[in-house]
Scaffold this motif. Structure first.
Motif, short mmCIF file in Angstrom:
data_model
loop_
_atom_site.label_atom_id
_atom_site.label_comp_id
_atom_site.label_asym_id
_atom_site.label_seq_id
_atom_site.Cartn_x
_atom_site.Cartn_y
_atom_site.Cartn_z
N UNK A 4 -9.72 20.54 29.63
CA UNK A 4 -8.69 21.49 30.05
C UNK A 4 -8.68 21.57 31.57
N UNK A 5 -7.67 22.18 32.11
CA UNK A 5 -7.62 22.41 33.55
C UNK A 5 -8.13 23.80 33.86
N UNK A 6 -8.92 23.90 34.91
CA UNK A 6 -9.41 25.21 35.35
C UNK A 6 -8.21 26.05 35.77
N UNK A 7 -8.13 27.31 35.36
CA UNK A 7 -6.98 28.14 35.73
C UNK A 7 -6.92 28.47 37.22
N UNK A 8 -8.02 28.34 37.93
CA UNK A 8 -8.02 28.69 39.35
C UNK A 8 -7.81 27.47 40.24
N UNK A 9 -8.58 26.40 40.02
CA UNK A 9 -8.49 25.24 40.91
C UNK A 9 -7.73 24.06 40.30
N UNK A 10 -7.38 24.13 39.03
CA UNK A 10 -6.60 23.13 38.31
C UNK A 10 -7.29 21.78 38.19
N UNK A 11 -8.60 21.74 38.36
CA UNK A 11 -9.34 20.50 38.18
C UNK A 11 -9.78 20.40 36.72
N UNK A 12 -9.88 19.19 36.17
CA UNK A 12 -10.25 19.04 34.77
C UNK A 12 -11.71 19.42 34.51
N UNK A 21 -17.36 24.04 37.28
CA UNK A 21 -18.36 23.50 38.21
C UNK A 21 -17.80 23.29 39.62
N UNK A 22 -16.47 23.30 39.77
CA UNK A 22 -15.86 23.07 41.08
C UNK A 22 -15.70 24.36 41.88
N UNK A 23 -15.15 25.39 41.24
CA UNK A 23 -14.86 26.63 41.96
C UNK A 23 -15.67 27.82 41.44
N UNK A 24 -16.47 27.61 40.40
CA UNK A 24 -17.32 28.63 39.80
C UNK A 24 -16.55 29.81 39.22
N UNK A 25 -15.34 29.57 38.77
CA UNK A 25 -14.54 30.59 38.09
C UNK A 25 -15.10 30.77 36.67
N UNK A 26 -15.29 32.01 36.26
CA UNK A 26 -15.81 32.31 34.93
C UNK A 26 -14.70 32.13 33.89
N UNK A 27 -14.60 30.95 33.35
CA UNK A 27 -13.50 30.59 32.45
C UNK A 27 -13.59 31.33 31.12
#
Length: 108
Positions: A4-12, A21-27
């Protein structure tokens, strides 16, 4: 396991991750409303980026046009090619960025 894409940084990322792991957003801790809000903010940032690019392209086009119009370079000279090239690149860049903006607005 799905990607899936991260809702904050849009990285897979994997759907099994608790945080990106990229932006540390609590998904895993985000509810539906927060997800939609983050996606909306991401779409707005993307639209602003393309809007800025279209302004830069317009400045490049107009700069080439005004230099060609007011400086009257000799035909087929290096300056003439530079100004016409700036106009062509600026015009094409402007059109592409505006088309991308239209597509982004229709995705709402």
């Amino acid at each position: 396991m799905a990607i899936i894409n991260c809702p904050q940084c849009a990285k897979p990322i994997s759907d099994k991750h608790k945080q990106c792991p990229h932006c540390e957003c609590q998904v895993k801790e985000l509810n539906e409303e927060q997800l939609q809000s983050m996606q909306r903010e991401q779409r707005i940032r993307k639209q602003q980026r393309y809007m800025n690019q279209s302004f830069l392209a317009l400045i490049l086009f107009l700069g080439g046009f005004f230099c060609l119009y007011f400086m009257h370079p000799e035909a087929k000279s290096l300056q003439w090619y530079g100004y016409t090239g700036a106009m062509a690149v600026g015009f094409i860049w402007y059109l592409v960025s505006r088309i991308v903006l239209i597509v982004l607005k229709k995705k709402k």
